[in-house]
Scaffold this motif. Structure first.
Motif, short mmCIF file in Angstrom:
data_model
loop_
_atom_site.label_atom_id
_atom_site.label_comp_id
_atom_site.label_asym_id
_atom_site.label_seq_id
_atom_site.Cartn_x
_atom_site.Cartn_y
_atom_site.Cartn_z
N ALA A 122 17.67 10.87 15.58
CA ALA A 122 18.41 11.89 14.84
C ALA A 122 18.15 11.80 13.34
O ALA A 122 19.08 11.89 12.53
N GLY A 123 16.89 11.63 12.96
CA GLY A 123 16.51 11.63 11.55
C GLY A 123 16.74 10.33 10.82
O GLY A 123 16.49 10.24 9.62
N ARG A 124 17.24 9.33 11.51
CA ARG A 124 17.51 8.04 10.87
C ARG A 124 16.68 6.94 11.51
O ARG A 124 16.20 7.07 12.64
N MET A 125 16.54 5.84 10.80
CA MET A 125 15.79 4.71 11.32
C MET A 125 16.70 3.87 12.21
O MET A 125 17.65 3.27 11.74
N LYS A 126 16.39 3.83 13.49
CA LYS A 126 17.19 3.07 14.44
C LYS A 126 16.77 1.60 14.45
O LYS A 126 17.62 0.71 14.55
N SER A 147 14.41 15.59 -0.68
CA SER A 147 15.58 15.97 -1.48
C SER A 147 16.10 14.78 -2.27
O SER A 147 16.76 14.94 -3.29
N SER A 148 15.78 13.57 -1.78
CA SER A 148 16.11 12.35 -2.52
C SER A 148 15.16 11.25 -2.08
O SER A 148 14.59 11.30 -0.99
N GLY A 149 15.00 10.25 -2.94
CA GLY A 149 14.11 9.14 -2.62
C GLY A 149 12.69 9.40 -3.11
O GLY A 149 12.36 10.51 -3.58
N ARG A 150 11.85 8.40 -2.99
CA ARG A 150 10.47 8.51 -3.50
C ARG A 150 9.49 7.83 -2.55
O ARG A 150 9.85 6.92 -1.80
N VAL A 151 8.25 8.27 -2.62
CA VAL A 151 7.15 7.68 -1.87
C VAL A 151 6.12 7.16 -2.87
O VAL A 151 5.72 7.88 -3.80
N PHE A 152 5.69 5.89 -2.69
CA PHE A 152 4.73 5.27 -3.59
C PHE A 152 3.47 4.89 -2.83
O PHE A 152 3.53 4.40 -1.69
N MET A 174 0.83 -1.21 0.00
CA MET A 174 0.00 0.00 0.00
C MET A 174 0.86 1.26 0.00
O MET A 174 0.71 2.14 -0.82
N LEU A 175 1.80 1.34 0.96
CA LEU A 175 2.71 2.48 1.06
C LEU A 175 4.14 1.98 1.01
O LEU A 175 4.51 1.08 1.75
N LYS A 176 4.94 2.60 0.15
CA LYS A 176 6.35 2.25 0.06
C LYS A 176 7.18 3.52 0.14
O LYS A 176 6.97 4.46 -0.65
N VAL A 177 8.09 3.56 1.10
CA VAL A 177 8.99 4.69 1.28
C VAL A 177 10.39 4.20 0.91
O VAL A 177 10.90 3.28 1.53
N GLU A 178 10.98 4.85 -0.08
CA GLU A 178 12.22 4.33 -0.67
C GLU A 178 13.34 5.34 -0.57
O GLU A 178 13.37 6.34 -1.30
N HIS A 179 14.24 5.14 0.40
CA HIS A 179 15.46 5.94 0.56
C HIS A 179 15.20 7.44 0.58
O HIS A 179 15.88 8.21 -0.10
N ILE A 180 14.22 7.87 1.36
CA ILE A 180 13.93 9.31 1.36
C ILE A 180 14.81 10.06 2.35
O ILE A 180 15.13 9.58 3.44
N SER A 181 15.21 11.25 1.93
CA SER A 181 15.93 12.22 2.77
C SER A 181 15.30 13.56 2.50
O SER A 181 14.68 13.79 1.46
N GLN A 228 17.41 24.12 3.05
CA GLN A 228 18.68 23.42 2.87
C GLN A 228 19.08 22.58 4.10
O GLN A 228 20.16 22.02 4.13
N THR A 229 18.17 22.51 5.08
CA THR A 229 18.51 21.80 6.33
C THR A 229 18.01 20.37 6.27
O THR A 229 16.79 20.13 6.29
N PRO A 230 18.89 19.38 6.16
CA PRO A 230 18.43 17.98 6.12
C PRO A 230 18.02 17.52 7.52
O PRO A 230 18.70 17.78 8.50
N ILE A 231 16.87 16.86 7.59
CA ILE A 231 16.38 16.34 8.87
C ILE A 231 16.20 14.83 8.79
O ILE A 231 16.54 14.11 9.73
N ILE A 232 15.69 14.35 7.67
CA ILE A 232 15.48 12.92 7.45
C ILE A 232 16.60 12.38 6.57
O ILE A 232 16.95 12.99 5.56
N HIS A 233 17.15 11.22 6.94
CA HIS A 233 18.28 10.67 6.22
C HIS A 233 18.04 9.22 5.82
O HIS A 233 17.98 8.33 6.67
#
Length: 488
Positions: free
Chosen positions: A214-218, A54-59, A1-8, A13-18
């Protein structure tokens, strides 16, 4: 149903999700956890298309969300943000009706019976139908939250994105809303992604959890794979303890504070014993951690008072819970702070022993009625009524035990009791073999949780050795007292 693929991504210009990736299948409930500022809400905004990554895709159903029009996306996905602002005065019904906008060909120009049913059902599910003509601005924060959840449900999309859905809700409405969402997931295949601050609620209601740091998947997985003590302590920088939920196969956590009300070491002794007309009581000045098979307040908990009460042989056990609670109150004790046992023998004859040890000390108190002694290995063969007999054992330790040590202490005490029965040649009269106990034995292990920490309490440990010695000696003495009474 939902696919999150390498999103940042993030803001400007402030990256929060990595580099976050995960999938949620249709009919699954995903909970997102993490401390404040770790990026949970930003992740929700990227998933829902509010912020472009800024990168990656959501399906959604295999289609990138950027290829869906706003109306198409609204039919597929409903988003309930963390903070709701009412831009204009509106009633509850009008606010919930907005959820049907994606299904209109014009702004409410094609209102249908299906739209009406969806709005009514959403208000009923969230318990706000009674407020339908009330202006939203006159509602409490919790009531408003339920109205906006109703609005999200009225949208009738297949994917529901929630940012702290239980915010402002009392525990009754938290349960109501999450029970309702869980039913929609289980029975109607709704897919839900929700941010939680309450780790226990997330564990209880979600199929999978995503823990952020810190914005990453632990961590990602089923609740038992994510709700791990050391992992949570590292992420939240707080001491916690985990345990099983009493009804569901889901872990729950408790916060461990870093303060103590008193620095003074807390201890107990035989001076805490009080004798009543038909009971022996141990009354401490502070709660002890207790594991017991008692009649009243069995299981694991914290209690100040332990009672062993003499009852007549004809005592009505059918009403024991209610009667015992009344008995406790009649004798001036607190039913919520007391562990209660019962026996047919005279509790004034209880054997009480105290043993000093390097870890502190150990107190053992035993009453032994062995008229109905039984060999547990032969009990399955008996089909006739077994006379009731009871050996009640208390083991009270000045020391700090792990949960494992409590269980091992129960095992060690039981083995010592059985050995005492063997020494005293107590027989199962039906099988004519050495008895191992009675049909209604009760056991309590308590600890002050102050002093030396003991991880284990088996017979190779000092505390285990003292439990074995104390229970054996006290049980032998109590059996001999019972035998003398029967001979007179």
């Amino acid at each position: 149903m939902l696919k999150v693929e390498h999103i940042s991504g993030g803001y400007q210009q402030t990256p929060i999700i990595h580099d976050i990736s995960f999938e949620v299948q249709k009919g699954e409930f995903l909970g997102i956890l993490g401390p404040n500022g770790c990026g949970k809400s930003t992740l929700i905004k990227i998933i829902s298309g509010i912020i472009k990554p800024s990168s990656g895709r959501v399906f959604i159903d295999g289609t990138p969300i950027e290829k869906l029009s706003k109306r198409q996306l609204a039919k597929k996905m409903t988003v309930l943000p963390q903070i709701q602002n009412n831009a204009f005065p509106a009633t509850v019904r009008e606010t919930v009706e907005i959820g049907r906008y994606p299904h209109q060909t014009g702004f409410f120009s094609s209102w249908s019976e299906e739209d009406e049913k969806a709005v009514i059902k959403a208000m009923e599910l969230t318990d706000v139908l009674k407020y339908q003509d009330t202006n939203v601005e006159f509602l409490s924060g919790g009531e408003r939250q339920r109205v906006f959840i109703a609005q999200a449900l009225a949208q009738s999309s297949e994917l529901l994105i929630l940012d702290e859905p239980t915010n402002h809700l009392d525990i009754a409405h938290q349960k109501q809303i999450l029970d309702m969402i869980r039913r929609e997931v289980t029975e109607h295949g709704l897919t839900v992604v929700a941010v939680f601050h309450d780790i226990n609620l997330a564990s209880l209601y979600c199929d999978h959890l995503l823990l952020m740091e810190a914005g990453r998947m632990k961590a990602y997985g089923e609740p038992h794979e994510v709700i791990i003590e050391q992992q949570l302590m590292e992420v939240y920088e707080a001491r916690i303890s985990t345990q099983a939920h009493p009804e569901q196969p889901k872990p729950q956590m408790a916060i461990l504070p870093d303060f103590e009300d008193e620095k003074k070491e807390k201890t107990v002794s035989l001076s805490n014993i009080q004798m009543g007309a038909d009971y022996v009581a141990f009354i401490a000045d502070f709660p002890l951690k207790v594991l017991s098979s008692a009649v009243h307040n069995a299981g694991l908990g914290w209690y100040r008072t332990f009672i062993n009460r003499t009852v007549p042989p004809e005592y009505d056990i059918e009403n024991v819970q209610t009667e015992f609670m009344q008995y406790i109150m009649n004798n001036g004790f607190s039913p919520t702070n007391t562990v209660g046992m019962m026996t047919a023998v005279d509790t004034k004859k209880a054997v009480m022993k105290e043993y000093p040890a390097s870890f502190g000390s150990l107190i053992v108190i035993v009453t032994a009625g062995i008229g109905g002694a039984v060999d547990v290995s032969r009990a399955y063969q008996q089909t006739v009524f077994q006379p009731i007999g009871t050996i009640n054992t208390w083991v009270i330790i000045n020391g700090k035990l792990s949960d494992e040590a409590f269980v091992q202490g129960m095992m060690t005490a039981t083995e010592a009791k059985s050995k005492a029965l063997q020494t005293e040649n107590v027989m199962d009269k039906w099988s004519n073999t050495i008895a191992t106990g009675t049909p209604t034995d009760s056991l309590l292990v308590a600890a002050t949780q102050h002093g030396k920490y003991m991880q284990y309490a088996g017979p190779i440990t000092e505390v285990g050795k003292m439990i074995g010695k104390g229970v054996y000696e006290a049980t032998v003495e109590a059996i001999r007292i019972y035998k003398r009474e029967m001979e007179q």
